[in-house]
Design a protein around this motif. Sequence first.
Motif, PDB file in Angstrom:
ATOM      1  N   LEU A   1      -3.464   7.345   0.534  1.00 31.71           N
ATOM      2  CA  LEU A   1      -2.141   7.472   0.046  1.00 31.71           C
ATOM      3  C   LEU A   1      -1.201   7.375   1.245  1.00 31.71           C
ATOM      4  CD1 LEU A   1      -0.098   7.841  -2.494  1.00 31.71           C
ATOM      5  CD2 LEU A   1      -0.043  10.442  -1.940  1.00 31.71           C
ATOM      6  N   SER A   2      -0.525   6.165   1.466  1.00 32.10           N
ATOM      7  CA  SER A   2       0.607   6.071   2.373  1.00 32.10           C
ATOM      8  C   SER A   2       1.822   5.451   1.763  1.00 32.10           C
ATOM      9  CB  SER A   2      -0.078   5.109   3.432  1.00 32.10           C
ATOM     10  OG  SER A   2       0.502   5.053   4.659  1.00 32.10           O
ATOM     11  N   ILE A   3       2.635   4.690   2.654  1.00 32.87           N
ATOM     12  CA  ILE A   3       3.941   4.208   2.024  1.00 32.87           C
ATOM     13  C   ILE A   3       4.040   3.050   2.425  1.00 32.87           C
ATOM     14  CG2 ILE A   3       5.012   6.492   2.917  1.00 32.87           C
ATOM     15  CD1 ILE A   3       6.295   5.225   5.220  1.00 32.87           C
TER      16      ILE A   3
ATOM     17  N   GLU B   1       0.048   3.069  -2.549  1.00 36.86           N
ATOM     18  CA  GLU B   1       1.174   3.666  -2.473  1.00 36.86           C
ATOM     19  C   GLU B   1       1.406   4.688  -3.820  1.00 36.86           C
ATOM     20  OE1 GLU B   1       4.695   1.556  -1.071  1.00 36.86           O
ATOM     21  OE2 GLU B   1       3.434  -0.256  -1.544  1.00 36.86           O
TER      22      GLU B   1
ATOM     23  N   THR C   1      -1.891   9.078   8.764  1.00 39.76           N
ATOM     24  CA  THR C   1      -2.628   8.198   7.860  1.00 39.76           C
ATOM     25  C   THR C   1      -3.204   7.176   9.020  1.00 39.76           C
ATOM     26  OG1 THR C   1      -0.481   6.846   7.518  1.00 39.76           O
ATOM     27  CG2 THR C   1      -1.265   8.530   5.921  1.00 39.76           C
TER      28      THR C   1
ATOM     29  N   GLY D   1       2.727   3.982   7.626  1.00 40.31           N
ATOM     30  CA  GLY D   1       2.393   5.285   7.461  1.00 40.31           C
ATOM     31  C   GLY D   1       2.727   6.244   8.566  1.00 40.31           C
ATOM     32  N   SER D   2       2.203   7.572   8.307  1.00 37.27           N
ATOM     33  CA  SER D   2       2.483   8.748   9.066  1.00 37.27           C
ATOM     34  C   SER D   2       1.343   8.429  10.282  1.00 37.27           C
ATOM     35  CB  SER D   2       2.439   9.696   8.837  1.00 37.27           C
ATOM     36  OG  SER D   2       1.025  10.057   8.230  1.00 37.27           O
ATOM     37  N   ILE D   3       1.575   9.188  11.468  1.00 39.79           N
ATOM     38  CA  ILE D   3       0.622   9.248  12.325  1.00 39.79           C
ATOM     39  C   ILE D   3      -0.672   9.765  11.851  1.00 39.79           C
ATOM     40  CG2 ILE D   3      -0.022  10.748  14.803  1.00 39.79           C
ATOM     41  CD1 ILE D   3       2.935  11.052  15.189  1.00 39.79           C
TER      42      ILE D   3
ATOM     43  N   GLU E   1       0.554  -2.077   4.090  1.00 43.25           N
ATOM     44  CA  GLU E   1      -0.112  -2.720   5.467  1.00 43.25           C
ATOM     45  C   GLU E   1      -0.580  -1.480   6.269  1.00 43.25           C
ATOM     46  OE1 GLU E   1       2.898  -2.676   4.527  1.00 43.25           O
ATOM     47  OE2 GLU E   1       3.538  -5.024   3.987  1.00 43.25           O
TER      48      GLU E   1
END
Lengths: 338, 338
Positions: free
Chosen positions: A179-181, A211, A192, A188-190, A184
């Motif tokens: 799960l990411s934003i 997503e 992910t 994402g966060s650090i 690509e």
Amino acid sequence: MRIALDAMGGDNAPEAVVQGGICAARDFGVTVQLVGQPEAIETELAKHKISGLHLPVIAASEVIRMDESPAAAVKNKKDSSMAVGLRLVKQGDSDAFVSAGNTGGVLATALFKLGRIKGVKRPALGTIFPTETEEGHCFMLDVGANTDVRPEYLLQFALMGHCYARQVLEIPSPRVGLLSIGEEELKGSILTQEVTPLLKRSALNFVGNVEGKDIPTGLADVVVTDGFTGNIYLKGVEGIARAIQTILEREIRSRPLALLGALLARGAIKALRTRLDYRNFGGAPLLGVNGVVVIAHGRADSHTIRNAVRVAIQASEHNLVQTIRSGLTEYISMNGSG
Amino acid sequence: MRIALDAMGGDNAPEAVVQGGICAARDFGVTVQLVGQPEAIETELAKHKISGLHLPVIAASEVIRMDESPAAAVKNKKDSSMAVGLRLVKQGDSDAFVSAGNTGGVLATALFKLGRIKGVKRPALGTIFPTETEEGHCFMLDVGANTDVRPEYLLQFALMGHCYARQVLEIPSPRVGLLSIGEEELKGSILTQEVTPLLKRSALNFVGNVEGKDIPTGLADVVVTDGFTGNIYLKGVEGIARAIQTILEREIRSRPLALLGALLARGAIKALRTRLDYRNFGGAPLLGVNGVVVIAHGRADSHTIRNAVRVAIQASEHNLVQTIRSGLTEYISMNGSG
């Protein structure tokens, strides 16, 4: 098969829980051990026809309240329905434990009584979301057991989710998404970004970032995230589904023709409701502990409880614990680390 | 008023963007500066009746693609429509910039061209969610600008959200909530637990933790979270709303009577769709930079673009930048830190 049911857990306990336990005993032909304060349970049992059903009452004098601190509850309430129910599992006197009680309380008690499967860093709560496709669903974990995680925990969640999807949901090669934003890899966060290479290197069928919008379309069978994000997603989806229903009802009520229309379309509306109804999914299995534990929604009604027992039966029948144990061992032997 | 519109940004650019710009110029009586490749823009303009409207074309030779790396784009494409449009704002030749392009590209270019308002640690993207109550809405930030944040950033997001809600949305004393996974203060991640005392000590109307399910019920006017969680919530809600529509349509189509019913109820269904349609909210203001910047959905159609321009006009009319600047100064002078 024997399922220990926390008769005192949840906003609607013991009434709805005992009723759900009765339904489960009848519908699935299993023994449902009702764990809790005997008087309260007997009062509920007396309201139903239960002859021929296996519904032993197991006494537990204390109740962990919904708003109680989990740590204090585990420490101070040695005879809670959770402690007693999980002890049954530990001793082999039950095949699984089901509770709609204080989630933190179940987690803490399960960790204390059953312990983690060897090699598991953090147990995770998984739950099923409906997808647009008929009969389709997506298994997400963690949805609330671990608010702050490390990349290696997420890798293990992916492994455990894979085991659950393959063994219990019977999906041959489950597609695992993170799960990411953004789709690509760089988005994402650090967290992910750190877990992506671990997932890519693993033997899992990793399909990359997904997503929130991809979950209903069925892009992945298993979606991995931290328990904070997963819980926000879970509650968010629940909230919006309810809001849509509220708004639609209001709009229909304010229009006489629409009211008639809704009457004609009630089959379709009912089918939609059934498809979205979290109650049909029953409960969230806690993966990674030495035993089958299923946590149902705090607001669980009898129908939810019945289905949570079904989830517990399926997990037991498919040897969930053994599956995760071998999955992890295999992975560690292949990769040298958990 | 002059709004610079990125004619090249978004999946449906330039066609839908130019069309949306024309609608905005007509409906709101503002000048819409169409920034991008002149030939492409002129081709689109030629398809419409635009006499009497103020739609100057501002040349920008380069386009930042949707999948391009923001850092590289800012560095290498000095004459992108984003760079040119934001330069107009910087020079005082535009009151605001609107783009449906690469979100990271807009963020990076805005930071580079406009800079942050003095004292702002991180700009944040805010967006409005509909609530169940008529006309109700909830402003959430950050929904994607900062995937990894610190408690003091969240405090600033709360301050900026408060300013936006009070000044632009005209809510006298906005209730500010912290997105978390339980109402109790002790629940949540390390981050939410660290930010809670900061929010409690602030002069904001802090109402405590809110869960995803509380947003549609209108429990808070402003909801603060990190950009990762906010974006997951945003996309999740979008996805489930679409899924519900898909499932309902399928169920209706498979039942002749339901089809008739849906016809009779179409007014109500349309009202629901309008209420949920993210296009009506137009765009997400980027708070904390020295200028009004509104980012529209990448899949924006002309209607969305029109409404994003409306959001930009409102923010400019209400002196958003000055409001945040004074809000922060006031806060810092009261508390000794940002």
